[in-house]
Design a protein around this motif. Structure first.
Motif, mmCIF file in Angstrom:
data_model
loop_
_atom_site.group_PDB
_atom_site.id
_atom_site.type_symbol
_atom_site.label_atom_id
_atom_site.label_comp_id
_atom_site.label_asym_id
_atom_site.label_seq_id
_atom_site.Cartn_x
_atom_site.Cartn_y
_atom_site.Cartn_z
ATOM 1 N N ASN A 93 0.831 -1.207 0.000
ATOM 2 C CA ASN A 93 0.000 0.000 0.000
ATOM 3 C C ASN A 93 0.858 1.247 0.000
ATOM 4 O O ASN A 93 0.603 2.205 -0.732
ATOM 5 C CB ASN A 93 -0.885 0.024 1.252
ATOM 6 N N PHE A 94 1.890 1.199 0.824
ATOM 7 C CA PHE A 94 2.761 2.364 0.949
ATOM 8 C C PHE A 94 3.478 2.638 -0.374
ATOM 9 O O PHE A 94 3.573 3.779 -0.825
ATOM 10 C CB PHE A 94 3.776 2.123 2.069
ATOM 11 N N ILE A 95 3.946 1.548 -1.014
ATOM 12 C CA ILE A 95 4.631 1.717 -2.300
ATOM 13 C C ILE A 95 3.672 2.301 -3.341
ATOM 14 O O ILE A 95 4.011 3.227 -4.079
ATOM 15 C CB ILE A 95 5.201 0.362 -2.786
ATOM 16 N N TYR A 96 2.451 1.783 -3.353
ATOM 17 C CA TYR A 96 1.475 2.299 -4.319
ATOM 18 C C TYR A 96 1.165 3.765 -4.057
ATOM 19 O O TYR A 96 0.986 4.562 -4.976
ATOM 20 C CB TYR A 96 0.195 1.461 -4.268
ATOM 21 N N MET A 97 1.157 4.105 -2.781
ATOM 22 C CA MET A 97 0.902 5.495 -2.414
ATOM 23 C C MET A 97 2.016 6.404 -2.950
ATOM 24 O O MET A 97 1.750 7.482 -3.486
ATOM 25 C CB MET A 97 0.870 5.573 -0.889
ATOM 26 N N ILE A 98 3.239 5.920 -2.818
ATOM 27 C CA ILE A 98 4.365 6.715 -3.322
ATOM 28 C C ILE A 98 4.280 6.848 -4.842
ATOM 29 O O ILE A 98 4.501 7.924 -5.399
ATOM 30 C CB ILE A 98 5.706 6.059 -2.916
ATOM 31 N N TYR A 99 3.895 5.762 -5.491
ATOM 32 C CA TYR A 99 3.739 5.817 -6.945
ATOM 33 C C TYR A 99 2.721 6.876 -7.334
ATOM 34 O O TYR A 99 2.949 7.674 -8.240
ATOM 35 C CB TYR A 99 3.338 4.441 -7.488
ATOM 36 N N MET A 100 1.605 6.922 -6.615
ATOM 37 C CA MET A 100 0.571 7.891 -6.988
ATOM 38 C C MET A 100 1.006 9.311 -6.683
ATOM 39 O O MET A 100 0.686 10.237 -7.426
ATOM 40 C CB MET A 100 -0.741 7.549 -6.304
ATOM 41 N N THR A 101 1.747 9.475 -5.606
ATOM 42 C CA THR A 101 2.264 10.811 -5.306
ATOM 43 C C THR A 101 3.218 11.264 -6.410
ATOM 44 O O THR A 101 3.184 12.414 -6.839
ATOM 45 C CB THR A 101 3.000 10.799 -3.954
ATOM 46 N N SER A 102 4.051 10.337 -6.881
ATOM 47 C CA SER A 102 5.000 10.753 -7.921
ATOM 48 C C SER A 102 4.276 11.047 -9.229
ATOM 49 O O SER A 102 4.672 11.958 -9.968
ATOM 50 C CB SER A 102 6.094 9.702 -8.117
ATOM 51 N N THR A 103 3.194 10.326 -9.528
ATOM 52 C CA THR A 103 2.425 10.651 -10.727
ATOM 53 C C THR A 103 1.810 12.038 -10.598
ATOM 54 O O THR A 103 1.823 12.835 -11.538
ATOM 55 C CB THR A 103 1.312 9.609 -10.945
ATOM 56 N N PHE A 104 1.288 12.313 -9.424
ATOM 57 C CA PHE A 104 0.738 13.641 -9.133
ATOM 58 C C PHE A 104 1.785 14.722 -9.413
ATOM 59 O O PHE A 104 1.533 15.715 -10.097
ATOM 60 C CB PHE A 104 0.313 13.663 -7.657
ATOM 61 N N PHE A 105 2.971 14.445 -8.951
ATOM 62 C CA PHE A 105 4.076 15.392 -9.106
ATOM 63 C C PHE A 105 4.431 15.581 -10.585
ATOM 64 O O PHE A 105 4.639 16.701 -11.061
ATOM 65 C CB PHE A 105 5.281 14.840 -8.324
ATOM 66 N N ILE A 106 4.478 14.480 -11.329
ATOM 67 C CA ILE A 106 4.851 14.546 -12.735
ATOM 68 C C ILE A 106 3.827 15.341 -13.549
ATOM 69 O O ILE A 106 4.179 16.158 -14.393
ATOM 70 C CB ILE A 106 4.976 13.106 -13.303
ATOM 71 N N ILE A 107 2.565 15.120 -13.239
ATOM 72 C CA ILE A 107 1.519 15.856 -13.960
ATOM 73 C C ILE A 107 1.679 17.346 -13.709
ATOM 74 O O ILE A 107 1.695 18.162 -14.628
ATOM 75 C CB ILE A 107 0.124 15.381 -13.506
ATOM 76 N N LEU A 108 1.856 17.671 -12.426
ATOM 77 C CA LEU A 108 2.018 19.070 -12.040
ATOM 78 C C LEU A 108 3.204 19.706 -12.767
ATOM 79 O O LEU A 108 3.088 20.761 -13.398
ATOM 80 C CB LEU A 108 2.223 19.129 -10.521
#
Lengths: 373, 386
Positions: A93-108
């Motif tokens: 879960n934690f790894i997936y959370m980090i993945y989604m945070t990084s996607t958020f960052f990339i989009i931004l």
């Protein structure tokens, strides 16, 4: 932590909203550069690659939704815990959370880069990122229904840009498309893989699912949403290939935005400014959903309030924006996240679905044995 | 809880106001801007170009609306900086309408200068590119009182109205790029010439790669347009021997032939046309060029007996033959000059599988290409007279 999530009746959304959710999260910054990225690999058959990628996405979505249907009302976080147990599940879960945070960052970051290149060259990154992050936090504070509303208005408000894409078509040269299927199958598949960054976003279904009211209808609307995305992506790629000469498409970073340059209205000389501004409306639901899903993970893993998760993730992301200064850094990190996305959104859910199917099958058999005895 | 989200809202509103109302973003006030409408490039000496810009002003107090500045530099951006030092307003490229390259530059190749425009996001895609017959600065420096408007606007209108009348191939930056970067096609740009205080289009420049290789006079342009575009309006005068038509010339009761012309000229006007270039023989690189057109007869220098079907067929045949001859001549001319403005290479590459071809490889093959030309012209109308 409970596996199933039972939100209040008032928080549920209609199944047809999944169409807007899936479509709006898939269409994002990736689309602006998609034709070129695929063209570099699959040459003038890039549009076939994009279509192929859409088909593959649709198959992955079948796996995802079938996996979710095995449970009453669970999201990915719950499934992880159910399948892998507490510690392994929570780590995933934690790894997936980090993945989604990084996607958020990339989009931004990608959107800010577009704004800086096209409209405001001197605008500092932190100003725009601060504004965007605050808007996204505001939306996420409103909860899932507000975010779905953002997705709905994002689709309705920007779908007309597709019609504008037909204007460049009259400058096109259709001989560019011939001979069809000139590249080998490997290149086509590689091309399909390079669309990852644009296709990403459909994995959000694994987090939204508990909030859907008529769960049995979700497959239909998810597939329609993905189909619509695939059509738009294929169309954009097709028009780019026809519109640009091959050597210039390879050099243009954002072909879709460059195509808007040709549009000329009597009182508006430079249409691409409008397009870039409207692009914010396109990326807004992406950012909202990723932040929402990541912060949801925060509250699910730690059992804390989701709102503190929102702030922590937002602050970390905001701090990270200071680390990136140039185009080549941007390129590297985008590639890394695209690769991550390929494994996290395409490969891993299929694998997980397999595991869930096997587990449920064993469990059913075990139950039957227990009954007969 | 309720109170906190209220504070959040207030914070967002305030910070949005602060940030979105321009701190950090440059302000551009119209009155303080000098809008570049046209740029002319000349080769000064090796590694140095001379750029001349026409700047349009918005200042209502100013009597002269246009400023012309000239400077020398190596890159477009330095040029603009140099020019900025010579004017009281800030120069902006957003309204650029027309770029002129001198013939000397064009012969050496212009892509290095065109790329500067491609990279700059403030420059639009619909800027017209042109070639000057002599030097570019003399066109920009034209006396504005004679042409009444800003030179950039004048050039823009000059080209646009001719493109709209279908007399000229559209020379926008986008189309130049498209044809330049395509391996199987070469760009075409109009040539501008100063004629008695007026700027006129004196022909078109044909490019091989990015170098000016040949020029085409205005009367040949009809055939090039016929081959490249879906043609709607546009007329062409054809020349014939009067003797060949003696059977169908109506002398109107024994009156004379008329002495002004001793040849027969027909002027036809295309209503629509459709050109197909087909690769018929891949090995010997043989192309079949099929032109289908509907036209009307606008003018004949002798009265012809047009009422009879046989006569019309005869004229059609004659026109076809003449056009076939001219088109073939034109294609051979392109071949000889190693230019491919029609995009025959694209047609070839579209039908040959395998590795994409480079421009050089295509030009090698192009030398040996053969063409069969077939024109099917239907004279649909003959005006108000038979």
């Amino acid at each position: 932590m409970k596996v199933n999530l039972h939100p209040k009746e008032g928080l549920l959304i209609n199944a047809f909203m999944l169409f807007f959710i899936i479509h709006s999260v898939q269409v994002g910054v990736g689309l602006a550069g998609l034709p070129r990225v695929v063209y570099l690999v699959a040459k003038h058959d890039a549009w076939i690659s994009v279509f192929l990628a859409g088909m593959i996405t649709s198959i992955v979505l079948i796996f995802m939704v079938q996996m979710l249907k095995q449970y009453d009302s669970a999201d990915l976080y719950g499934i992880h815990v159910d399948v892998f147990g507490k510690w392994a599940g929570q780590s995933l879960n934690f790894i997936y959370m980090i993945y989604m945070t990084s996607t958020f960052f990339i989009i931004l970051m990608n959107y800010i880069e577009i704004v800086q290149v096209w409209i405001f060259p001197t605008l500092p990154t932190w100003q725009l990122s601060l504004v965007l992050i605050l808007i996204v936090i505001y939306a996420v504070y409103g909860g899932i229904r507000v975010i779905v509303g953002v997705a709905f208005f994002s689709v309705i408000g920007t779908v007309w840009l597709v019609i504008v894409l037909f204007v460049p078509l009259q400058f096109g040269d259709f001989t560019h498309l011939l001979p069809i299927l000139n590249v080998n199958a490997k290149q086509l598949v590689m091309g399909a893989q390079s669309t990852t960054l644009s296709m990403l976003g459909f994995e959000i279904i694994m987090f939204v699912y508990p909030f859907v009211k008529e769960k049995h209808k979700s497959m239909l609307f998810v597939q329609i949403g993905n189909l619509f995305t695939t059509i738009i992506f294929t169309l954009a790629t097709l028009i780019s290939i026809v519109f640009f000469a091959s050597n210039s498409l390879e050099k243009t970073i954002w072909p879709v935005l460059s195509m808007f340059k040709i549009v000329r209205l009597p009182n508006l000389e430079r249409f691409e400014f409008i397009a870039v501004s409207f692009w914010m409306l396109i990326i807004l639901p992406n950012m909202c959903f990723y932040l929402w899903a990541a912060s949801k993970g925060f509250s699910r893993i730690l059992g804390k309030r989701q709102k503190s998760g929102v702030w922590i993730i937002a602050i970390v992301t905001f701090a990270a924006t200071f680390l990136i200064k140039s185009r080549y850094q941007m390129n590297t990190i985008t590639d890394v996240v695209a690769k991550l996305g390929f494994y996290f959104a395409f490969c891993y859910p299929v694998l997980l679905a397999m595991i869930v199917f096997i587990k449920k099958w064993f469990k059913r058999r075990g139950d039957k044995h227990a009954e007969t005895q | 809880m309720q109170k906190r989200s209220k504070w959040l809202k207030i914070a967002i509103v305030i910070s949005s106001f602060c940030i979105l109302t321009s701190c950090g973003v440059e302000t551009k006030q119209l009155e303080r801007l000098g809008l570049i409408t046209a740029i002319g490039f000349d080769l000064k000496k090796e590694n140095e170009i001379n750029g001349t810009v026409a700047v349009s002003k918005f200042d209502p107090m100013a009597k002269v609306m246009t400023n012309v500045i000239s400077a020398n530099a190596n890159t477009l951006q330095t040029l603009r900086a140099e020019e900025n030092l010579a004017i009281d307003q800030r120069l902006e490229m957003g309204q650029l309408r027309c770029v002129i390259y001198s013939k000397e530059l064009a012969e050496k190749g212009i892509i290095q200068l065109v790329n500067a425009l491609n990279r700059d996001p403030t420059v639009g895609n619909m800027v017209y590119l042109t070639i000057a017959e002599e030097d570019a600065s003399s066109i920009i420096k034209m006396d504005e009182k004679k042409i009444k408007v800003n030179i950039g606007t004048y050039l823009y209108n000059l080209i646009r109205q001719n493109v709209e009348r279908e007399l000229l191939i559209s020379p926008t930056l986008h189309e130049f790029n498209h044809k330049f970067f395509d391996n199987g096609q070469d760009p075409v740009l109009p040539i501008l010439q100063v004629k008695k205080d007026k700027v006129a289009i004196s022909g078109v420049a044909l490019f091989n790669d990015d170098k000016l290789a040949a020029r085409l006079s205005n009367d040949k342009l009809f055939y090039l347009k016929l081959l490249t575009d879906e043609y709607r309006t546009g007329s062409k005068e054809l020349e014939f021997d009067r003797e060949e038509f003696s059977n169908i010339i109506n002398t109107q009761g024994g009156k004379s032939f008329g002495e002004v012309y001793n040849k027969l000229f027909l002027s036809i006007d295309t209503l629509r046309s459709n050109t197909k270039i087909k690769l018929v023989d891949k090995k010997n690189i043989r192309f079949k060029v099929e032109v289908k057109m509907d036209s009307r007869l606008l003018e004949t220098t002798n009265y012809l007996e047009l009422g009879k079907t046989a006569n019309m067929k005869f004229i059609e045949k004659k026109v076809n033959q003449e056009m076939e001859k001219q088109i073939k001549k034109l294609l051979l001319f392109f071949q000889e000059k190693k230019v491919d403005p029609v995009g025959i290479g694209n047609e070839y590459m579209a039908h040959v599988r395998g590795k994409p071809m480079t421009q050089k490889e295509w030009k090698e093959l192009y030398k040996n290409a053969k063409f069969d030309v077939q024109v099917k012209n239907t004279i649909a109308r003959t005006g108000t007279m038979d």
